[in-house]
Design a protein around this motif. Structure first.
Motif, PDB file in Angstrom:
ATOM      1  N   ALA A  31      24.007  39.467 -32.463  1.00 32.90           N
ATOM      2  CA  ALA A  31      23.484  38.369 -33.277  1.00 32.90           C
ATOM      3  C   ALA A  31      22.155  38.810 -33.871  1.00 32.90           C
ATOM      4  CB  ALA A  31      23.302  37.107 -32.431  1.00 32.90           C
ATOM      5  N   PRO A  32      21.759  38.250 -35.031  1.00 37.50           N
ATOM      6  CA  PRO A  32      20.540  38.717 -35.705  1.00 37.50           C
ATOM      7  C   PRO A  32      19.277  38.587 -34.871  1.00 37.50           C
ATOM      8  CG  PRO A  32      21.869  37.419 -37.200  1.00 37.50           C
ATOM      9  CD  PRO A  32      22.493  37.282 -35.855  1.00 37.50           C
ATOM     10  N   GLU A  33      19.155  37.519 -34.089  1.00 34.98           N
ATOM     11  CA  GLU A  33      18.032  37.334 -33.177  1.00 34.98           C
ATOM     12  C   GLU A  33      18.506  36.476 -32.016  1.00 34.98           C
ATOM     13  OE1 GLU A  33      17.312  35.858 -36.362  1.00 34.98           O
ATOM     14  OE2 GLU A  33      16.058  37.378 -37.326  1.00 34.98           O
ATOM     15  N   PHE A  34      17.808  36.578 -30.899  1.00 37.12           N
ATOM     16  CA  PHE A  34      18.047  35.662 -29.780  1.00 37.12           C
ATOM     17  C   PHE A  34      16.814  34.812 -29.569  1.00 37.12           C
ATOM     18  CE2 PHE A  34      17.179  34.458 -25.450  1.00 37.12           C
ATOM     19  CZ  PHE A  34      18.318  33.752 -25.121  1.00 37.12           C
ATOM     20  N   PHE A  35      17.015  33.486 -29.488  1.00 39.75           N
ATOM     21  CA  PHE A  35      15.928  32.551 -29.170  1.00 39.75           C
ATOM     22  C   PHE A  35      16.394  31.654 -28.023  1.00 39.75           C
ATOM     23  CE2 PHE A  35      13.384  33.946 -32.535  1.00 39.75           C
ATOM     24  CZ  PHE A  35      14.146  34.063 -33.678  1.00 39.75           C
ATOM     25  N   GLY A  36      15.737  31.788 -26.868  1.00 38.83           N
ATOM     26  CA  GLY A  36      16.112  31.006 -25.704  1.00 38.83           C
ATOM     27  C   GLY A  36      15.439  29.650 -25.672  1.00 38.83           C
ATOM     28  N   ASP A  37      15.941  28.777 -24.805  1.00 38.77           N
ATOM     29  CA  ASP A  37      15.400  27.428 -24.687  1.00 38.77           C
ATOM     30  C   ASP A  37      14.636  27.199 -23.390  1.00 38.77           C
ATOM     31  OD1 ASP A  37      17.566  27.515 -22.992  1.00 38.77           O
ATOM     32  OD2 ASP A  37      18.638  25.832 -23.894  1.00 38.77           O
ATOM     33  N   VAL A  38      14.452  28.257 -22.595  1.00 43.37           N
ATOM     34  CA  VAL A  38      13.685  28.170 -21.348  1.00 43.37           C
ATOM     35  C   VAL A  38      12.572  29.219 -21.405  1.00 43.37           C
ATOM     36  CG1 VAL A  38      13.736  28.432 -18.838  1.00 43.37           C
ATOM     37  CG2 VAL A  38      15.671  27.366 -20.020  1.00 43.37           C
ATOM     38  N   ALA A  39      11.333  28.771 -21.250  1.00 41.11           N
ATOM     39  CA  ALA A  39      10.204  29.699 -21.198  1.00 41.11           C
ATOM     40  C   ALA A  39      10.071  30.229 -19.778  1.00 41.11           C
ATOM     41  CB  ALA A  39       8.917  29.006 -21.631  1.00 41.11           C
ATOM     42  N   THR A  40      10.027  31.554 -19.642  1.00 40.81           N
ATOM     43  CA  THR A  40       9.787  32.148 -18.329  1.00 40.81           C
ATOM     44  C   THR A  40       8.540  33.016 -18.396  1.00 40.81           C
ATOM     45  OG1 THR A  40      11.055  34.209 -18.573  1.00 40.81           O
ATOM     46  CG2 THR A  40      12.294  32.229 -17.983  1.00 40.81           C
ATOM     47  N   VAL A  41       7.783  33.006 -17.311  1.00 40.78           N
ATOM     48  CA  VAL A  41       6.599  33.863 -17.184  1.00 40.78           C
ATOM     49  C   VAL A  41       6.694  34.547 -15.828  1.00 40.78           C
ATOM     50  CG1 VAL A  41       4.086  34.007 -17.289  1.00 40.78           C
ATOM     51  CG2 VAL A  41       5.275  32.176 -18.530  1.00 40.78           C
ATOM     52  N   ASN A  42       6.668  35.855 -15.844  1.00 41.44           N
ATOM     53  CA  ASN A  42       6.818  36.652 -14.620  1.00 41.44           C
ATOM     54  C   ASN A  42       8.080  36.271 -13.855  1.00 41.44           C
ATOM     55  OD1 ASN A  42       4.351  37.610 -15.438  1.00 41.44           O
ATOM     56  ND2 ASN A  42       3.199  36.904 -13.655  1.00 41.44           N
ATOM     57  N   GLY A  43       9.097  35.815 -14.587  1.00 36.96           N
ATOM     58  CA  GLY A  43      10.385  35.525 -13.973  1.00 36.96           C
ATOM     59  C   GLY A  43      10.558  34.117 -13.440  1.00 36.96           C
ATOM     60  N   LYS A  44       9.660  33.202 -13.749  1.00 36.44           N
ATOM     61  CA  LYS A  44       9.821  31.800 -13.342  1.00 36.44           C
ATOM     62  C   LYS A  44       9.789  30.900 -14.574  1.00 36.44           C
ATOM     63  CE  LYS A  44      10.346  31.855  -8.864  1.00 36.44           C
ATOM     64  NZ  LYS A  44      11.567  31.295  -8.210  1.00 36.44           N
ATOM     65  N   ALA A  45      10.590  29.845 -14.530  1.00 36.80           N
ATOM     66  CA  ALA A  45      10.701  28.932 -15.659  1.00 36.80           C
ATOM     67  C   ALA A  45       9.525  27.965 -15.669  1.00 36.80           C
ATOM     68  CB  ALA A  45      12.019  28.156 -15.576  1.00 36.80           C
ATOM     69  N   TRP A  46       8.795  27.942 -16.788  1.00 36.29           N
ATOM     70  CA  TRP A  46       7.660  27.044 -16.992  1.00 36.29           C
ATOM     71  C   TRP A  46       6.785  26.934 -15.722  1.00 36.29           C
ATOM     72  CZ3 TRP A  46      12.414  24.718 -18.979  1.00 36.29           C
ATOM     73  CH2 TRP A  46      12.502  24.746 -20.374  1.00 36.29           C
ATOM     74  N   PRO A  47       6.209  28.051 -15.258  1.00 34.62           N
ATOM     75  CA  PRO A  47       5.520  28.014 -13.968  1.00 34.62           C
ATOM     76  C   PRO A  47       4.128  27.392 -14.049  1.00 34.62           C
ATOM     77  CG  PRO A  47       5.313  30.177 -14.930  1.00 34.62           C
ATOM     78  CD  PRO A  47       6.204  29.392 -15.851  1.00 34.62           C
ATOM     79  N   ASN A  48       3.577  27.159 -12.883  1.00 38.05           N
ATOM     80  CA  ASN A  48       2.204  26.687 -12.699  1.00 38.05           C
ATOM     81  C   ASN A  48       1.429  27.740 -11.924  1.00 38.05           C
ATOM     82  OD1 ASN A  48       0.099  24.336 -12.394  1.00 38.05           O
ATOM     83  ND2 ASN A  48       0.363  25.168 -10.327  1.00 38.05           N
ATOM     84  N   LEU A  49       0.161  27.903 -12.264  1.00 39.01           N
ATOM     85  CA  LEU A  49      -0.726  28.773 -11.490  1.00 39.01           C
ATOM     86  C   LEU A  49      -1.938  27.961 -11.071  1.00 39.01           C
ATOM     87  CD1 LEU A  49      -1.568  31.584 -10.407  1.00 39.01           C
ATOM     88  CD2 LEU A  49      -2.733  31.947 -12.602  1.00 39.01           C
ATOM     89  N   ASN A  50      -2.178  27.874  -9.771  1.00 39.25           N
ATOM     90  CA  ASN A  50      -3.392  27.234  -9.274  1.00 39.25           C
ATOM     91  C   ASN A  50      -4.554  28.205  -9.456  1.00 39.25           C
ATOM     92  OD1 ASN A  50      -1.967  24.942  -8.416  1.00 39.25           O
ATOM     93  ND2 ASN A  50      -1.538  25.843  -6.413  1.00 39.25           N
ATOM     94  N   VAL A  51      -5.615  27.745 -10.127  1.00 43.15           N
ATOM     95  CA  VAL A  51      -6.730  28.622 -10.452  1.00 43.15           C
ATOM     96  C   VAL A  51      -8.032  28.085  -9.869  1.00 43.15           C
ATOM     97  CG1 VAL A  51      -5.678  29.533 -12.548  1.00 43.15           C
ATOM     98  CG2 VAL A  51      -7.067  27.461 -12.691  1.00 43.15           C
ATOM     99  N   ALA A  52      -8.895  29.002  -9.450  1.00 44.71           N
ATOM    100  CA  ALA A  52     -10.232  28.641  -8.993  1.00 44.71           C
ATOM    101  C   ALA A  52     -11.107  28.318 -10.203  1.00 44.71           C
ATOM    102  CB  ALA A  52     -10.819  29.790  -8.178  1.00 44.71           C
TER     103      ALA A  52
END
Length: 584
Positions: free
Chosen positions: A255-276
Motif C-alpha cells: 500500500a502507498p502508506e500505512f497509518f495506524g490508529d493506535v499511538a505506541t511509545v516504547n511498545g506501549k499504547a498511549w502510555p503514561n510516564l510519572n515524572v519528578a
C-alpha cells in the motif's frame, strides 16, 4: 473507504495533461481501536525496561532476532512480534538501547533466529528482493541509521542474511555524540520487519555529552528514549496491515502508506510516564512507517514550551525554545522538558496535529482524515527532579557552515522525487530521479572527501523524509518551484512513466518561484534525514568524507564504496524510492 490524499496535481494541471486523476486511498479503510484500549493507563517502558548494552568500553556483544509475543495494552491480547533480544533484559518488542562512546570501536553480532513472519499476509512478492522464504524465515539487514560506517558494515538493503545465519557489524563510532538508531533494512520487507519490532536506539557519548550530568544535561534516570510508532491491531491482538484499496491496484499487499490508529511509545499504547519535578531529556525517534508528527505539549489545555538540544547527528550549538516539533519518519530530536514549575498531580499530554499524509491529508475523520491527536501523558509527582540550569552553550566546538566562499561545493546535483501512477491515478510507486532502484546507469558517483550540494526537487504532493547513508549533512535552504511545469517539461504528459526522462535530471532553475528560505534554528545542526516538502526544492550540503573540502564534519572517518539514499517512508523505500550512490 477513506480518501486521505489530494490528487497528484492541481485541477488545472491535470486537465492540461488530459488526465482526470482518481483520489488516492490509504490502507486504513476499516480500522477500529480494539475495545477497552484506553489512553494513559499503561506505564511507559523506560530505559531500564528496554534494556541496555553498554559499549562505552568497546569490545563486542551479540543480539538475537527472535519471534516473541508482546502486550501493547492490558486490554489487548498478546501480539506476535519480532524483537532484538540481548543486553540487560529479555525483549519481546524493539530491542536493547546500545550506548557507545566516540572513538571506541564496538562489534555487534546479530543472529537471525526469525521464524514465521507476523505480517506474512502483507508480503508483496512483486517487490524487488522479496523471496518466498520471507514468510517463514525472513531475511534481515541491520542498518545503523546515522552511523559513520563502511559499506560492508552499513546494513545495505541488499546485504541480507537469512534465518540460521549471523553477521558481525563493526562500528568505529568515529562521530560526535548523537542519538542514532538501528533497524532492519532488508530490501522489499523493511516496512514489515520494522513494523513487527526490529528497531531500537543507539546513543553515542563524548565530552560534550558524557551522560553523567557534568555538562548540565539531565542524566539517568532523567534521560529516556521515546520511540514513537503508530500501529493497528485485529480484535485478537495480531497486527493489522490492510492491503491496498486504490483503483486498479486493490488487493495488492503493498500500500502507498500505512497509518495506524493506535499511538505506541516504547511498545506501549498511549502510555503514561510519572515524572519528578524537574528537567527530563527525551531522545525522540519517529519510528513510524509513514506518519509525520507535529508534536505539542498541552497542560490544562494550554501549549507549553520545551527545548530542543540536538538533531539527528548530534547536539545543536545552543538550546532552541519550541512550542511544536515536526518529525518525519526516520528523524530524531533530542529535547528537554521542564516539569519543575508544575504542581504534583498535574498532567501534560504530548499531542500531534500533523495531517496524514503530510502535509495535505484531510484533518476531519468524516472527510477521510487519519488523525492521531494524542501520543502519551506525563504525570507530575511530588518527587524532586533534575533542576540544574540548561547550559546556554552545548558544544565545545560550534557547528560552522560546511560551504563557504573559501570552501565551495564541488558539484551541485538536481535530484528529483517523482510519483508514478496508473491510468486511474492510483500510485504504483514513488521513485528518485524517476529511476527504479539500481536501474542501469542511475548510480551517482561522488568523490571521496568532496563537498556537494544536492537539490532535492519534490514534484509529488506529499512530504518525503530523505535519508542518506554514511554521512551527516547540513540543510542549506528551501525554495518553491513550479512543479507541474517542471514535470511537463522534463517528463512529458502525465502520468509519468517510470525510467523515462533524462538522467541526471535537468536543473530546476527556470521553474523556481520566490526566494530561498533558511532552515529554522532547530534544523541547523547535523542531519542525516531531511523533510523535502511538496512543491519545494530542499537544498542540502553533503560531505562525502571526514575532510570534505577542508570542512569540519560530524564524523572522523572516510570510506569509499557503495551506499544508498532513499525516502524513509518505509512503504516508499520498499517500492523503489531508493537509489545507489558510490563514493570513489
Amino acid at each position: 473507504m477513506e480518501i486521505t490524499r489530494r490528487t497528484l496535481f492541481e485541477a488545472g494541471a491535470a486537465a492540461g495533461a488530459g488526465l482526470l486523476l482518481a483520489p488516492v486511498i490509504t490502507s486504513t479503510a476499516s480500522a477500529a481501536v480494539p475495545p477497552g484500549v484506553t489512553p494513559f493507563t499503561e506505564q511507559l517502558p523506560t530505559l531500564a525496561n528496554l534494556g541496555v548494552i553498554d559499549a562505552t568500553g568497546g569490545g563486542s556483544a551479540t543480539i538475537e532476532m527472535v519471534n516473541a509475543t508482546h502486550q501493547f495494552h492490558s486490554a489487548m491480547a498478546a501480539t506476535p512480534t519480532f524483537a532484538y533480544r540481548g543486553g540487560t533484559v529479555s525483549q519481546n518488542y524493539l530491542g536493547p538501547v546500545i550506548v557507545a562512546k566516540q572513538g571506541v570501536p564496538f562489534d555487534l553480532t546479530v543472529v537471525n533466529s526469525l521464524g514465521a513472519h507476523p505480517l506474512a499476509s502483507a508480503i508483496d512478492y512483486d517487490l524487488a528482493g522479496v523471496v518466498v522464504a520471507d514468510a517463514t524465515g525472513p531475511r534481515a539487514s541491520v542498518h545503523l541509521h546515522g552511523g559513520n560506517t563502511s559499506p560492508g558494515n552499513d546494513g545495505d538493503p541488499t546485504d541480507t542474511f537469512a534465518t540460521g545465519a549471523s553477521k558481525t557489524y563493526h562500528y568505529g563510532n568515529t562521530q560526535e555524540a548523537a542519538g542514532l538508531w538501528y533497524h532492519d533494512h532488508a530490501l522489499g520487507i523493511t516496512r514489515l520487519n520494522v513494523f513487527a519490532g526490529l528497531a531500537s536506539g543507539y546513543l553515542v557519548r563524548n565530552g560534550d555529552d558524557p551522560g553523567d550530568g557534568t555538562t548540565g544535561l539531565p542524566p539517568a534516570p532523567f534521560e529516556e528514549p521515546l520511540v514513537i510508532q503508530d500501529r493497528m491491531f485485529n480484535a485478537d491482538g495480531t497486527f493489522l496491515y490492510p492491503p491496498n484499496v486504490n483503483p486498479g491496484t486493490a488487493g495488492r499487499p503493498w500500500a502507498p502508506e500505512f497509518f495506524g490508529d493506535v499511538a505506541t511509545v516504547n511498545g506501549k499504547a498511549w502510555p503514561n510516564l510519572n515524572v519528578a519535578r524537574g528537567k527530563y531529556r527525551f531522545r525522540v525517534y519517529n519510528g513510524s512507517n509513514a506518519r509525520f508528527y507535529n508534536l505539542n505539549l498541552k497542560s490544562a489545555g494550554r501549549a507549553s514550551t520545551f527545548f530542543q538540544i540536538g538533531s539527528d547527528g548530534g547536539l545543536l550549538n545552543a538550546p532552541v525554545t519550541l512550542k511544536t516539533l515536526l518529525l518525519g519518519p526516520g528523524e530524531r530530536a533530542d529535547i528537554v522538558i521542564d516539569f519543575a514549575g508544575l504542581k504534583p498531580g498535574a498532567t501534560v499530554v504530548l499531542t500531534n496535529d500533523a495531517r496524514a499524509p503530510f502535509p495535505g491529508g484531510p484533518r476531519a475523520p468524516k472527510r477521510g482524515g487519519l488523525p492521531l491527536s494524542q501520543i502519551m501523558q506525563f504525570s507530575v509527582t511530588s518527587a524532586p527532579g533534575w533542576t540544574a540550569p540548561l547550559p546556554p552553550t552545548l558544544r565545545a566546538v560550534p557547528i560552522a557552515p560546511l560551504a563557504t566562499a573559501a570552501r565551495p561545493v564541488a558539484a551541485i546535483r538536481t535530484m528529483t522525487l517523482v510519483e508514478n501512477l496508473n491510468s486511474l491515478g492510483s500510485p504504483l510507486m514513488v521513485v528518485l530521479n524517476n529511476r527504479t532502484f539500481e536501474a542501469p546507469g542511475a548510480t551517482t558517483t561522488v568523490g571521496t572527501n568532496t563537498l556537494e550540494q544536492w537539490d532535492l526537487v519534490n514534484t509529488t504532493v506529499d512530504a518525503h523524509p530523505i535519508h542518506l547513508h554514511f554521512t551527516q549533512f547540513q540543510v542549506l535552504n528551501r525554495q518553491k518551484f513550479d512543479s507541474a511545469g517542471y514535470l511537463a517539461a522534463n517528463y512529458g504528459p502525465q502520468p509519468v512513466a517510470v525510467n523515462s526522462g533524462s538522467f541526471p535530471p535537468p536543473p530546476v532553475a527556470a521553474f523556481l518561484r520566490g526566494g530561498p528560505t533558511a532552515p529554522p534554528a532547530n534544523e541547523r545542526g547535523w542531519k542525516d534525514t531531511v523533510i523535502a516538502m511538496p512543491g519545494e526544492v530542499t537544498r542540502i550540503v553533503v560531505p562525502f568524507g571526514a575532510n570534505a573540502g577542508g570542512s569540519v564534519t560530524a564524523f572522523q572517518t572516510s570510506f569509499t564504496g557503495p551506499y544508498v539514499w532513499h525516502c524513509h517512508i518505509l512503504e516508499h523505500e520498499d517500492n523503489d524510492m531508493m537509489q545507489r550512490y558510490v563514493i570513489a
